[in-house]
Design a protein around this motif. Structure first.
Motif, PDB file in Angstrom:
ATOM      1  N   ASN A 109       4.931   8.691  -1.376  1.00  0.00           N
ATOM      2  CA  ASN A 109       4.889   9.853  -2.245  1.00  0.00           C
ATOM      3  C   ASN A 109       4.798  11.140  -1.421  1.00  0.00           C
ATOM      4  O   ASN A 109       4.188  11.165  -0.358  1.00  0.00           O
ATOM      5  CB  ASN A 109       3.684   9.764  -3.187  1.00  0.00           C
ATOM      6  N   ASN A 110       5.414  12.193  -1.954  1.00  0.00           N
ATOM      7  CA  ASN A 110       5.365  13.504  -1.305  1.00  0.00           C
ATOM      8  C   ASN A 110       5.901  13.430   0.128  1.00  0.00           C
ATOM      9  O   ASN A 110       5.222  13.760   1.093  1.00  0.00           O
ATOM     10  CB  ASN A 110       3.944  14.069  -1.310  1.00  0.00           C
ATOM     11  N   ASN A 122       7.409  -1.052  -9.169  1.00  0.00           N
ATOM     12  CA  ASN A 122       8.842  -1.152  -9.392  1.00  0.00           C
ATOM     13  C   ASN A 122       9.596   0.119  -9.009  1.00  0.00           C
ATOM     14  O   ASN A 122      10.642   0.433  -9.545  1.00  0.00           O
ATOM     15  CB  ASN A 122       9.153  -1.514 -10.849  1.00  0.00           C
ATOM     16  N   SER A 123       9.027   0.879  -8.096  1.00  0.00           N
ATOM     17  CA  SER A 123       9.741   2.014  -7.527  1.00  0.00           C
ATOM     18  C   SER A 123       9.237   2.182  -6.107  1.00  0.00           C
ATOM     19  O   SER A 123       8.354   1.466  -5.654  1.00  0.00           O
ATOM     20  CB  SER A 123       9.510   3.292  -8.337  1.00  0.00           C
ATOM     21  N   ASN A 124       9.780   3.136  -5.413  1.00  0.00           N
ATOM     22  CA  ASN A 124       9.368   3.316  -4.029  1.00  0.00           C
ATOM     23  C   ASN A 124       8.769   4.688  -3.799  1.00  0.00           C
ATOM     24  O   ASN A 124       8.983   5.305  -2.771  1.00  0.00           O
ATOM     25  CB  ASN A 124      10.543   3.075  -3.083  1.00  0.00           C
ATOM     26  N   GLY A 125       8.030   5.160  -4.777  1.00  0.00           N
ATOM     27  CA  GLY A 125       7.342   6.427  -4.616  1.00  0.00           C
ATOM     28  C   GLY A 125       8.014   7.546  -5.384  1.00  0.00           C
ATOM     29  O   GLY A 125       8.970   7.346  -6.131  1.00  0.00           O
ATOM     30  N   SER A 126       7.499   8.754  -5.184  1.00  0.00           N
ATOM     31  CA  SER A 126       7.995   9.897  -5.944  1.00  0.00           C
ATOM     32  C   SER A 126       7.789  11.183  -5.159  1.00  0.00           C
ATOM     33  O   SER A 126       7.087  11.222  -4.154  1.00  0.00           O
ATOM     34  CB  SER A 126       7.261   9.986  -7.291  1.00  0.00           C
ATOM     35  N   MET A 131      13.333  12.993  -7.087  1.00  0.00           N
ATOM     36  CA  MET A 131      13.884  13.219  -5.759  1.00  0.00           C
ATOM     37  C   MET A 131      14.842  14.409  -5.770  1.00  0.00           C
ATOM     38  O   MET A 131      15.733  14.491  -6.620  1.00  0.00           O
ATOM     39  CB  MET A 131      14.614  11.973  -5.251  1.00  0.00           C
ATOM     40  N   VAL A 132      14.643  15.315  -4.829  1.00  0.00           N
ATOM     41  CA  VAL A 132      15.498  16.487  -4.670  1.00  0.00           C
ATOM     42  C   VAL A 132      16.289  16.332  -3.376  1.00  0.00           C
ATOM     43  O   VAL A 132      15.708  16.144  -2.307  1.00  0.00           O
ATOM     44  CB  VAL A 132      14.665  17.782  -4.619  1.00  0.00           C
ATOM     45  N   VAL A 133      17.615  16.392  -3.471  1.00  0.00           N
ATOM     46  CA  VAL A 133      18.500  16.348  -2.304  1.00  0.00           C
ATOM     47  C   VAL A 133      19.362  17.600  -2.372  1.00  0.00           C
ATOM     48  O   VAL A 133      20.268  17.697  -3.210  1.00  0.00           O
ATOM     49  CB  VAL A 133      19.375  15.081  -2.295  1.00  0.00           C
ATOM     50  N   ASN A 183       0.828  -1.200   0.000  1.00  0.00           N
ATOM     51  CA  ASN A 183       0.000   0.000   0.000  1.00  0.00           C
ATOM     52  C   ASN A 183       0.862   1.249   0.000  1.00  0.00           C
ATOM     53  O   ASN A 183       1.882   1.318   0.673  1.00  0.00           O
ATOM     54  CB  ASN A 183      -0.916   0.016   1.232  1.00  0.00           C
ATOM     55  N   ALA A 184       0.448   2.260  -0.773  1.00  0.00           N
ATOM     56  CA  ALA A 184       1.201   3.502  -0.858  1.00  0.00           C
ATOM     57  C   ALA A 184       0.734   4.477   0.209  1.00  0.00           C
ATOM     58  O   ALA A 184      -0.443   4.538   0.563  1.00  0.00           O
ATOM     59  CB  ALA A 184       1.028   4.110  -2.249  1.00  0.00           C
ATOM     60  N   PHE A 185       1.681   5.251   0.724  1.00  0.00           N
ATOM     61  CA  PHE A 185       1.376   6.337   1.650  1.00  0.00           C
ATOM     62  C   PHE A 185       1.877   7.638   1.050  1.00  0.00           C
ATOM     63  O   PHE A 185       2.791   7.642   0.215  1.00  0.00           O
ATOM     64  CB  PHE A 185       2.038   6.085   3.010  1.00  0.00           C
ATOM     65  N   SER A 186       1.302   8.757   1.471  1.00  0.00           N
ATOM     66  CA  SER A 186       1.687  10.020   0.855  1.00  0.00           C
ATOM     67  C   SER A 186       1.538  11.178   1.829  1.00  0.00           C
ATOM     68  O   SER A 186       0.864  11.070   2.859  1.00  0.00           O
ATOM     69  CB  SER A 186       0.822  10.293  -0.389  1.00  0.00           C
ATOM     70  N   ASN A 187       2.210  12.270   1.479  1.00  0.00           N
ATOM     71  CA  ASN A 187       2.118  13.525   2.202  1.00  0.00           C
ATOM     72  C   ASN A 187       2.527  13.375   3.664  1.00  0.00           C
ATOM     73  O   ASN A 187       1.744  13.590   4.589  1.00  0.00           O
ATOM     74  CB  ASN A 187       0.709  14.116   2.074  1.00  0.00           C
ATOM     75  N   LEU A 188       3.800  13.017   3.838  1.00  0.00           N
ATOM     76  CA  LEU A 188       4.411  12.898   5.163  1.00  0.00           C
ATOM     77  C   LEU A 188       5.456  13.997   5.285  1.00  0.00           C
ATOM     78  O   LEU A 188       6.343  14.127   4.438  1.00  0.00           O
ATOM     79  CB  LEU A 188       5.042  11.526   5.342  1.00  0.00           C
TER      80      LEU A 188
END
Length: 385
Positions: free
Chosen positions: A189-190, A215-219, A252-254, A145-150
């Motif tokens: 995500n987010n 096939n990724s871990n979010g964005s 991803m911004v670092v 399950n995806a989670f977002s806005n943390l």
């Protein structure tokens, strides 16, 4: 209090209904005088004072886009209740195990930190001395399950500085990734992590592995103005792999972070050689440095970086990626930095994988290294350095 504020103070002696500082909840749980992390109020700000609150799983169901906000109370900002005392200020510690966030729209806001970026935090997630755990803050779900806005701002995250003990590449204390900072095992995500200190982990400060969903871990991650120090602090062989970032995240911004004494495989890497779709990444304005005594383990081959500042070990690269305006200073001893017959003290980029992405590497400064280079291990990407 009827106006969207609740109060949490471990030493409160009132009614425990959360309506004021005197009557604050004394912690988290399902009993009297406690706030249940599975049913907190959406759209409510929970002001939290100093105390030990234990590891929690925050699972309050979503309600549209309404957030749950946990805010570290400080003398100048502590909610409208008039019974505040400056003695309530200090550090709220979530410790003794993993703290999990398993729904969307959460804000953890500590409000303040010291000018050294390593002190003065009011919210802390602490794994110190706890053996065999998989992360200080985990967003892990086996169903994918995806989670977002943390949102995490002005928080301190401390690893155990002891768990990840490897000898000749075999683990003695855990069978999977453990003693990390932020671990996301399902798409996230987010995610925002800013103005924070993530330090003294036995493995990786940011670990996000691929999953079977996409096939990724979010964005859409932004990691900025953080102090990220000392990974891989157990006695490990280089083959154990540790980084500041081990990520299969897209977009991803670092930026504008300090990285201190990061050792083993790399500073920012992908998390799999099996072809996850990764990128674009924007890595800029960071300061990466090693102390004069950067050998932090009894295994001297673990000092320095085996595969450089940014490393891709086989991902499918997406979009236009950048390594720009970074300073890399005083890299530690690195006897194993040699790939494909190319020997150098500092790789800007170790490249191996497929996809149609591009890399632009420019305006970076490397100081006190024996040399620097880009290594392309057969990747199909366009690299401009």
């Amino acid at each position: 209090d009827g106006a969207g504020n609740c109060y949490i103070y471990a030493s409160a002696t009132g009614s425990g209904d959360g309506s004021s500082w005197t009557n604050a909840y004394t912690g988290f749980g399902s009993g009297a005088g406690l706030v249940n992390p599975a049913s907190m109020g959406r759209g409510v700000t929970y002001w939290i004072a100093n105390g030990n609150y234990g590891a929690q799983n925050f699972t309050t169901p979503d309600s549209g886009t309404l957030t749950v906000t946990i805010e570290g109370a400080i003398p100048t900002s502590h909610g409208p209740a008039t019974d505040w005392s400056d003695s309530y200020a200090g550090k709220a510690i979530f410790g003794g195990g993993e703290t999990g966030v398993f729904s969307d729209y959460w804000v953890f806001e500590g409000q303040t930190r010291g000018t050294d970026w390593q002190s003065g935090y009011t919210i802390m997630f602490d794994l110190n001395g706890i053996s065999g755990k998989s992360g200080v803050i985990t967003n892990r779900n086996s169903s994918g399950n995806a989670f977002s806005n943390l949102f995490f701002d002005n928080v301190e995250v401390r690893g155990s500085n002891m768990n990840m003990t490897f000898n000749s590449g075999s683990s003695s204390n855990c069978s999977t990734y453990c003693d990390g900072g932020f671990y996301t095992g399902s798409p996230t995500n987010n995610l925002y992590v800013g103005h924070s200190w993530i330090h003294d982990v036995g493995d990786t400060q940011f670990q996000s592995n691929i999953n079977s969903v996409n096939n990724s871990n979010g964005s859409n991650w932004i990691i900025e103005y953080d102090y990220i120090s000392r990974d891989h602090t157990g006695d490990q062989a280089d083959g154990a792999h540790s980084e500041a970032f081990s990520s299969t995240v897209q977009n991803m911004v670092v930026r504008y972070n300090y990285f201190q004494d990061i050792i083993s495989s790399g500073v920012i890497t992908d998390a799999s050689g099996s072809g996850p779709q990764v990128g674009p990444w924007y890595v800029y304005g960071n300061i990466v440095f090693w102390t004069d005594n950067a050998v932090m383990t009894s295994n001297s081959t673990a000092s320095g970086l085996g595969d450089g500042f940014v490393s891709f070990f086989g991902g499918t690269l997406l979009g236009d990626n950048y390594i720009v305006n970074n300073t890399i200073a005083n890299i530690g001893v690195q006897p194993h930095c040699s790939e494909g017959g190319v020997a150098c003290q500092m790789f800007f980029l170790y490249a191996s994988g497929s996809g149609s992405g591009t890399w632009t590497i420019e305006n970076n400064l490397v100081w006190n290294a024996h040399g620097s280079c880009v290594y392309n291990g057969g990747a199909s990407w366009t690299i401009t350095a």
